[in-house]
Design an enzyme around this catalytic site. Structure first.
Site: not given
Length: 262
Positions: A169, A116, A89, A154
């Protein structure tokens, strides 16, 4: 393209990649995935891969040596240059532009953390970049790795049956003239039947007039982006035709204001 996955659960990513577009890419020899489990390189009877954090606190931290040995093995498995990516993150956001950058590489190692996280010394010396798939926390990096693999696969030449699919897209910055444009969401799509209890297909899509169809799709893409992701839309940077399309879209919703000549 070769992608190596360093994870305590490499089979999870492999299973995710066995279906659909990614599975087809592997079948066609356009993509190969290889898993490396740090536990295979851990020492001791329990093959320990984590320990308590210095300074106290909850959870466990993944050890340097099993991860470093896994990365060394992955690097040595292929002579081509490789970039090591840690899924976290705290990384830079994964955007379509970033996906295109990753897809252009010949090799990539995806490092999946657990608990963690990973000892910072390994990240500082063994990782080239850190990537986040969103502002939330998962139990591990495996789901994030599967997302990266799918998005990258892709874009490999020959993976999609229709080469134009990827170019149309959401988030692909191409305007109707083929020039770089704004990042827009995709337009709505319809298929048979024409009439249904839930509604009918817009007549323009069955008109056979390709210019009008392209215009309608562009307008819908502009309108959807304005409604759902206004942060992506720089209205001041829109061309005059695009501003007219967006103004017409707003008018169809009863929105006041016409900036088609602005």
């Amino acid at each position: 393209m070769r992608i190596d996955i360093v994870s305590l659960f490499p089979e999870f990513v492999a299973q995710c990649a066995a279906f659909g577009v990614v599975g087809r890419a592997a079948e066609r020899g356009l993509l190969s995935l290889h898993g490396w489990n740090p536990r295979d390189y851990a020492e001791g009877n329990y093959r320990r891969v984590d320990d308590r954090p210095f300074g106290g606190g909850p959870g466990m931290v993944m050890l340097v040596d099993p991860l470093r040995a896994s990365l060394d093995a992955a690097r040595a498995a292929d002579p081509r240059p490789v970039c090591v990516v840690y899924l976290t993150p705290q990384g830079v956001p994964l955007t379509q532009a970033k996906v295109r950058e990753l897809a252009a590489r010949e090799r990539m190692v995806l490092l999946c953390g657990r608990y963690e996280g990973v000892d910072e010394r390994l990240l500082a010396t063994q990782v080239d970049e850190e990537i986040s798939i969103g502002d939330y926390v998962l139990s591990g990096g495996e789901l994030a790795a599967a997302v990266v693999v799918d998005a990258v696969a892709r874009l490999q030449a020959g993976v999609l049956n229709d080469a134009d699919s990827a170019e149309q897209d959401s988030f692909e910055p191409v305007d109707p003239a083929g020039d770089p444009g704004q990042l827009l969401l995709d337009c709505p799509h319809y298929t048979r039947p024409v009439s249904h209890e839930l509604g009918d297909v817009p007549p323009v899509l069955m008109s056979g007039n390709h210019a009008e169809i392209a215009r309608w799709r562009r307008q819908q893409a502009l309108g959807r982006t304005w409604q759902r992701r206004p942060d992506l839309l720089d209205e001041a940077g829109l061309s005059k035709p695009d501003r007219a399309l967006l103004s017409s879209y707003r008018a169809s919703l009863g929105t006041v204001g016409d900036d088609s000549d602005g």
